[in-house]
Motif scaffolding. Structure first.
Motif, PDB file in Angstrom:
ATOM      1  N   PRO A  19      57.967  30.485  38.839  1.00 46.48           N
ATOM      2  CA  PRO A  19      58.560  31.642  39.528  1.00 46.48           C
ATOM      3  C   PRO A  19      58.317  31.528  41.035  1.00 46.48           C
ATOM      4  N   LEU A  20      59.017  32.352  41.771  1.00 46.65           N
ATOM      5  CA  LEU A  20      58.945  32.227  43.235  1.00 46.65           C
ATOM      6  C   LEU A  20      57.527  32.422  43.780  1.00 46.65           C
ATOM      7  N   CYS A  21      56.725  33.288  43.143  1.00 45.62           N
ATOM      8  CA  CYS A  21      55.358  33.513  43.632  1.00 45.62           C
ATOM      9  C   CYS A  21      54.527  32.237  43.503  1.00 45.62           C
ATOM     10  N   CYS A 100      52.505  40.743  36.920  1.00 48.43           N
ATOM     11  CA  CYS A 100      53.157  41.163  38.176  1.00 48.43           C
ATOM     12  C   CYS A 100      52.530  42.437  38.733  1.00 48.43           C
ATOM     13  N   ILE A 103      49.387  41.582  40.505  1.00 46.71           N
ATOM     14  CA  ILE A 103      49.710  40.909  41.767  1.00 46.71           C
ATOM     15  C   ILE A 103      50.172  41.930  42.813  1.00 46.71           C
ATOM     16  N   CYS A 117      53.837  38.777  45.958  1.00 47.75           N
ATOM     17  CA  CYS A 117      55.156  38.618  45.340  1.00 47.75           C
ATOM     18  C   CYS A 117      56.209  38.458  46.445  1.00 47.75           C
ATOM     19  N   PRO A 118      56.869  37.316  46.500  1.00 52.99           N
ATOM     20  CA  PRO A 118      57.862  37.081  47.553  1.00 52.99           C
ATOM     21  C   PRO A 118      58.946  38.153  47.611  1.00 52.99           C
ATOM     22  N   PHE A 119      59.298  38.742  46.456  1.00 56.59           N
ATOM     23  CA  PHE A 119      60.356  39.753  46.469  1.00 56.59           C
ATOM     24  C   PHE A 119      59.918  41.004  47.222  1.00 56.59           C
ATOM     25  N   TYR A 157      60.655  45.124  42.333  1.00 53.36           N
ATOM     26  CA  TYR A 157      60.457  43.691  42.573  1.00 53.36           C
ATOM     27  C   TYR A 157      60.587  42.868  41.301  1.00 53.36           C
ATOM     28  N   THR A 158      60.103  43.425  40.195  1.00 53.20           N
ATOM     29  CA  THR A 158      60.204  42.651  38.944  1.00 53.20           C
ATOM     30  C   THR A 158      61.661  42.608  38.465  1.00 53.20           C
ATOM     31  N   CYS A 161      63.181  39.886  40.449  1.00 55.28           N
ATOM     32  CA  CYS A 161      62.720  38.607  39.886  1.00 55.28           C
ATOM     33  C   CYS A 161      63.460  38.295  38.588  1.00 55.28           C
ATOM     34  N   ILE A 190      61.136  40.357  33.382  1.00 55.49           N
ATOM     35  CA  ILE A 190      59.985  39.536  33.773  1.00 55.49           C
ATOM     36  C   ILE A 190      58.877  40.450  34.319  1.00 55.49           C
ATOM     37  N   HIS A 192      55.549  39.122  34.179  1.00 51.32           N
ATOM     38  CA  HIS A 192      54.402  38.222  34.298  1.00 51.32           C
ATOM     39  C   HIS A 192      54.896  36.838  34.740  1.00 51.32           C
ATOM     40  N   PRO A 193      54.268  36.248  35.754  1.00 52.35           N
ATOM     41  CA  PRO A 193      54.713  34.918  36.188  1.00 52.35           C
ATOM     42  C   PRO A 193      54.669  33.877  35.069  1.00 52.35           C
TER      43      PRO A 193
HETATM   44 FE1  SF4 Z   1      55.941  36.471  40.653  1.00 52.54          FE
HETATM   45 FE2  SF4 Z   1      56.168  38.754  39.278  1.00 52.54          FE
HETATM   46 FE3  SF4 Z   1      56.941  38.628  41.854  1.00 52.54          FE
HETATM   47 FE4  SF4 Z   1      58.332  37.405  39.974  1.00 52.54          FE
HETATM   48  S1  SF4 Z   1      58.019  39.642  40.171  1.00 52.54           S
HETATM   49  S2  SF4 Z   1      57.762  36.553  41.951  1.00 52.54           S
HETATM   50  S3  SF4 Z   1      56.746  36.711  38.580  1.00 52.54           S
HETATM   51  S4  SF4 Z   1      54.853  38.424  41.064  1.00 52.54           S
END
Ligand code: SF4
Length: 205
Positions: A19-21, A100, A103, A117-119, A157-158, A161, A190, A192-193
């Motif tokens: 995943p992006l993270c 997530c 995080i 989380c990049p998002f 954010y999820t 993702c 999603i 959980h990464p």
């Molecule tokens: Fe990672 Fe969760 Fe963010 Fe997706 S939503 S980038 S899995 S922290």
């Protein structure tokens, strides 16, 4: 199959499933040969979750960190931390990879930090650039990008993702992406990464 330390940064199929993270943390590690505390925790537990055993994990972290600080410093100051995450030191808790919401509950990354989380954490411009770069075969439409940005703006954010996952999934299954289907998103949210990773791995086999 067993995941080895050399595969983490080099195996194209693994990279496709991150995943992006996780990509963000691995990119940060690769360019700095170091990660600050939150980043070490988030990434090492993620890697543990994908099946990197303790011996391979120590090889991986030692190789990367030693490039910036030498083996001795790694052994003295950092090794304990990684063993601890595998339950081999201190209170011997077998820590689980962060989901997530864990995080997203941690302090946001400062400059030079790569956890989070990049998002949520990336600027809009950076996110657009990376989305284009990271989708297989560059196959992401403006409509899809805008849909992801809308979710980010709403602090979902999820969901953002999950949309990103859907686009990657289509690119893997069909060799192209053709719009976000809302029906298949149910049940595939999603959260959980490591769930993201496992779902993509299932599509690859
Ligand atoms: Fe990672 Fe969760 Fe963010 Fe997706 S939503 S980038 S899995 S922290």
């Amino acid at each position: 199959t067993c995941i080895t330390s050399d595969m983490i940064l080099n195996d194209a199929k693994l990279w496709e499933a991150y995943p992006l993270c996780a990509r963000n943390l691995l990119d940060g590690l690769r360019s700095n040969h170091h990660l600050r505390y939150q980043g070490r925790q988030q990434l090492s537990l993620f890697l543990k979750g994908i099946g990197l055993n303790i011996d391979e994990a120590l090889k991986f972290w030692s190789k990367e960190f030693s490039k910036s600080m030498g083996v001795d410093k790694f052994e003295k100051e950092y090794k304990y931390n990684f063993k601890h995450n595998y339950g081999l030191e201190g209170n011997r808790i077998n820590y689980r990879p962060w989901d997530c919401s864990t995080i997203l509950s941690k302090p946001r990354p400062n400059k030079g930090e790569f956890h989070g989380c990049p998002f949520r954490d990336w600027s809009k411009d950076r996110l657009v650039m990376e989305l284009k770069k990271n989708v297989s075969n560059n196959n992401i439409t403006n409509h899809e990008i805008n849909s992801i940005l809308d979710s980010c703006k709403n602090h979902e954010y999820t969901i953002a993702c999950t949309k990103y996952y859907e686009i990657n999934k289509k690119a893997i299954v069909h060799g192209d992406s053709s719009g976000i289907s809302s029906s298949s998103m149910e049940g595939e949210h999603i959260t959980h990464p490591n769930l993201y990773f496992e779902r993509i791995r299932m599509l690859q086999t």
